[in-house]
Design an enzyme around this catalytic site. Structure first.
Site, PDB file in Angstrom:
ATOM      1  N   ASN A  10      96.326  74.657   2.038  1.00 31.13           N
ATOM      2  CA  ASN A  10      97.356  75.690   2.185  1.00 31.13           C
ATOM      3  C   ASN A  10      98.549  75.265   1.347  1.00 31.13           C
ATOM      4  O   ASN A  10      99.318  74.391   1.743  1.00 31.13           O
ATOM      5  CB  ASN A  10      97.728  75.810   3.670  1.00 31.13           C
ATOM      6  CG  ASN A  10      98.896  76.748   3.897  1.00 31.13           C
ATOM      7  OD1 ASN A  10      99.282  77.508   2.997  1.00 31.13           O
ATOM      8  ND2 ASN A  10      99.471  76.692   5.088  1.00 31.13           N
ATOM      9  N   TRP A  11      98.678  75.888   0.203  1.00 33.62           N
ATOM     10  CA  TRP A  11      99.744  75.465  -0.729  1.00 33.62           C
ATOM     11  C   TRP A  11     101.122  75.997  -0.345  1.00 33.62           C
ATOM     12  O   TRP A  11     102.117  75.649  -0.967  1.00 33.62           O
ATOM     13  CB  TRP A  11      99.396  75.922  -2.151  1.00 33.62           C
ATOM     14  CG  TRP A  11      98.265  75.149  -2.746  1.00 33.62           C
ATOM     15  CD1 TRP A  11      97.635  74.050  -2.208  1.00 33.62           C
ATOM     16  CD2 TRP A  11      97.622  75.407  -3.997  1.00 33.62           C
ATOM     17  NE1 TRP A  11      96.652  73.624  -3.062  1.00 33.62           N
ATOM     18  CE2 TRP A  11      96.620  74.426  -4.162  1.00 33.62           C
ATOM     19  CE3 TRP A  11      97.802  76.365  -5.003  1.00 33.62           C
ATOM     20  CZ2 TRP A  11      95.800  74.387  -5.290  1.00 33.62           C
ATOM     21  CZ3 TRP A  11      96.987  76.334  -6.117  1.00 33.62           C
ATOM     22  CH2 TRP A  11      95.997  75.348  -6.256  1.00 33.62           C
ATOM     23  N   LYS A  12     101.169  76.916   0.597  1.00 38.12           N
ATOM     24  CA  LYS A  12     102.462  77.495   1.004  1.00 38.12           C
ATOM     25  C   LYS A  12     103.191  78.025  -0.236  1.00 38.12           C
ATOM     26  O   LYS A  12     102.539  78.520  -1.151  1.00 38.12           O
ATOM     27  CB  LYS A  12     103.269  76.443   1.784  1.00 38.12           C
ATOM     28  CG  LYS A  12     102.414  75.816   2.901  1.00 38.12           C
ATOM     29  CD  LYS A  12     103.150  74.901   3.816  1.00 38.12           C
ATOM     30  CE  LYS A  12     102.188  74.372   4.879  1.00 38.12           C
ATOM     31  NZ  LYS A  12     102.822  73.544   5.874  1.00 38.12           N
ATOM     32  N   HIS A  95      99.938  81.557  10.799  1.00 39.58           N
ATOM     33  CA  HIS A  95     100.462  80.208  10.562  1.00 39.58           C
ATOM     34  C   HIS A  95     101.803  80.052  11.274  1.00 39.58           C
ATOM     35  O   HIS A  95     102.588  81.000  11.340  1.00 39.58           O
ATOM     36  CB  HIS A  95     100.621  79.964   9.059  1.00 39.58           C
ATOM     37  CG  HIS A  95     100.888  78.525   8.758  1.00 39.58           C
ATOM     38  ND1 HIS A  95     102.134  77.978   8.879  1.00 39.58           N
ATOM     39  CD2 HIS A  95     100.057  77.514   8.411  1.00 39.58           C
ATOM     40  CE1 HIS A  95     102.050  76.675   8.604  1.00 39.58           C
ATOM     41  NE2 HIS A  95     100.806  76.372   8.302  1.00 39.58           N
ATOM     42  N   GLU A  97     104.453  78.776  10.411  1.00 32.20           N
ATOM     43  CA  GLU A  97     105.637  79.094   9.595  1.00 32.20           C
ATOM     44  C   GLU A  97     105.854  80.607   9.554  1.00 32.20           C
ATOM     45  O   GLU A  97     106.998  81.078   9.579  1.00 32.20           O
ATOM     46  CB  GLU A  97     105.482  78.495   8.189  1.00 32.20           C
ATOM     47  CG  GLU A  97     105.686  76.979   8.241  1.00 32.20           C
ATOM     48  CD  GLU A  97     104.911  76.204   7.187  1.00 32.20           C
ATOM     49  OE1 GLU A  97     104.458  76.791   6.197  1.00 32.20           O
ATOM     50  OE2 GLU A  97     104.755  74.975   7.377  1.00 32.20           O
ATOM     51  N   GLU A 167      96.688  73.851  14.929  1.00 34.13           N
ATOM     52  CA  GLU A 167      97.738  73.102  14.264  1.00 34.13           C
ATOM     53  C   GLU A 167      98.935  72.934  15.203  1.00 34.13           C
ATOM     54  O   GLU A 167      99.768  73.844  15.316  1.00 34.13           O
ATOM     55  CB  GLU A 167      98.218  73.855  13.016  1.00 34.13           C
ATOM     56  CG  GLU A 167      97.153  74.111  11.998  1.00 34.13           C
ATOM     57  CD  GLU A 167      97.757  74.368  10.618  1.00 34.13           C
ATOM     58  OE1 GLU A 167      97.438  73.605   9.705  1.00 34.13           O
ATOM     59  OE2 GLU A 167      98.558  75.306  10.474  1.00 34.13           O
ATOM     60  N   GLY A 173     103.745  69.016   8.539  1.00 36.95           N
ATOM     61  CA  GLY A 173     104.724  68.587   7.550  1.00 36.95           C
ATOM     62  C   GLY A 173     105.649  67.493   8.050  1.00 36.95           C
ATOM     63  O   GLY A 173     106.657  67.192   7.414  1.00 36.95           O
ATOM     64  N   SER A 214      99.623  67.312   9.038  1.00 39.25           N
ATOM     65  CA  SER A 214      99.742  65.972   8.429  1.00 39.25           C
ATOM     66  C   SER A 214      98.390  65.292   8.203  1.00 39.25           C
ATOM     67  O   SER A 214      98.269  64.081   8.370  1.00 39.25           O
ATOM     68  CB  SER A 214     100.681  65.095   9.255  1.00 39.25           C
ATOM     69  OG  SER A 214     101.991  65.662   9.264  1.00 39.25           O
ATOM     70  N   GLY A 235      98.257  71.035   4.282  1.00 41.92           N
ATOM     71  CA  GLY A 235      99.400  71.444   3.480  1.00 41.92           C
ATOM     72  C   GLY A 235      99.688  70.411   2.412  1.00 41.92           C
ATOM     73  O   GLY A 235      99.066  70.376   1.352  1.00 41.92           O
ATOM     74  N   GLY A 236     100.634  69.533   2.699  1.00 38.71           N
ATOM     75  CA  GLY A 236     101.141  68.559   1.732  1.00 38.71           C
ATOM     76  C   GLY A 236     100.089  67.865   0.880  1.00 38.71           C
ATOM     77  O   GLY A 236     100.188  67.874  -0.359  1.00 38.71           O
TER      78      GLY A 236
END
Ligand code: PGA
Length: 257
Positions: A10-12, A95, A97, A167, A173, A214, A235-236
């Site tokens: 997930n590159w956001k 998600h 976010e 999640e 993150g 994470s 993500g990251g």
């Protein structure tokens, strides 16, 4: 029962269309050998056409990060599930976010999931509790509520195409992941048991459920070793080609048959 592991990056709001195309051009060769794992990248909507063209005919699939339930209309800033047809195989919904910054609700996640399924794609429905809920012991009830609402009216047949991502918000993150045992037991108690109540054993045992929060090459094997966890929403670490390739390789080594 065999659930194909699935790793999604997930590159956001990261990577321009050009950077996204360059990245997948490099990644695709590195993950080619691991065909026991399904893998996808989720770039911004703007990068979907270029990424999907670059990956045409490869085993590296594409996910969108959201989709509106209406086919078209006065919805400023939105992209419909219909418009994503042919550009993505998966759509991430709910998600945390989007729930936090875009006021995403369970009811809308449900409408979106139906629209995504109707458009022939697979929803990845993200659920998870906050730190306060976790500390108050509310995790199981809260996550059960999210998943029941998201799946309301979705048929048993369509469930074969639904992926769920657990999640915990406090792990996203933050560098602070849930322990793999914690994640596994929540997925068992809050998700598989809910699927058993809403549908049946078959669906509870066959639905793919990812962990997210994470995840990185250093902890991936631990999560993949858990019986209830079928992959990761990342993500990251998915923004780096080496790390992404390592995550897929670890999933293949630990889970692949
Ligand atoms: P993270 O993000 O891997 O950077 O914690 C996970 C996610 O938001 O899906």
């Amino acid at each position: 029962m065999h659930r194909m592991p699935i790793v999604v990056g997930n590159w956001k709001m990261n990577k321009s269309p050009r950077e996204a195309v360059d990245f997948v051009g490099e990644l695709v060769g590195r993950v080619r050998d691991f065909d026991s794992v399904e893998k996808a990248v989720a770039p911004t909507s703007l990068a979907l056409p270029g990424v999907s063209r670059t990956l045409q005919g490869t085993q590296l699939l594409v996910a969108a990060q959201n989709a509106h339930w209406e086919a078209a209309g006065a919805f400023t800033g939105q992209v419909s599930a219909d418009m994503l047809r042919g550009l993505a195989q998966f759509v991430i919904l709910g998600h945390s976010e989007a729930r936090a910054y875009l006021a995403e609700t369970d009811a809308n996640v449900n409408r979106k999931a139906k629209a995504v399924l109707a458009a022939g794609m697979q929803p990845i429905i993200a659920v998870g509790e906050s730190l306060a809920q976790n500390e108050a012991g509310e995790t199981i009830d809260f996550v059960r509520g999210q998943v029941s609402a998201a799946l309301d009216g979705i048929s048993a047949d369509d469930m074969a195409r639904v992926v769920i991502a657990y999640e915990p918000i406090w792990a996203i993150g933050t560098g602070k992941s849930a322990t793999s045992e914690q994640a596994d037991s929540t997925i068992g108690a809050a998700l598989r048991d809910t699927l058993r109540e809403l549908y049946d054993d078959n669906i509870a045992d066959n639905t793919r459920i990812q962990y997210g929060g994470s995840v990185k090459p250093g902890n991936m094997a631990e999560f993949m070793a858990q019986p209830n966890i079928d992959g990761a929403l990342v993500g990251g670490a998915s923004l780096n080609v080496h790390d992404f390739a390592a995550l897929v390789e670890i999933a293949a080594t630990v889970k692949g048959s």
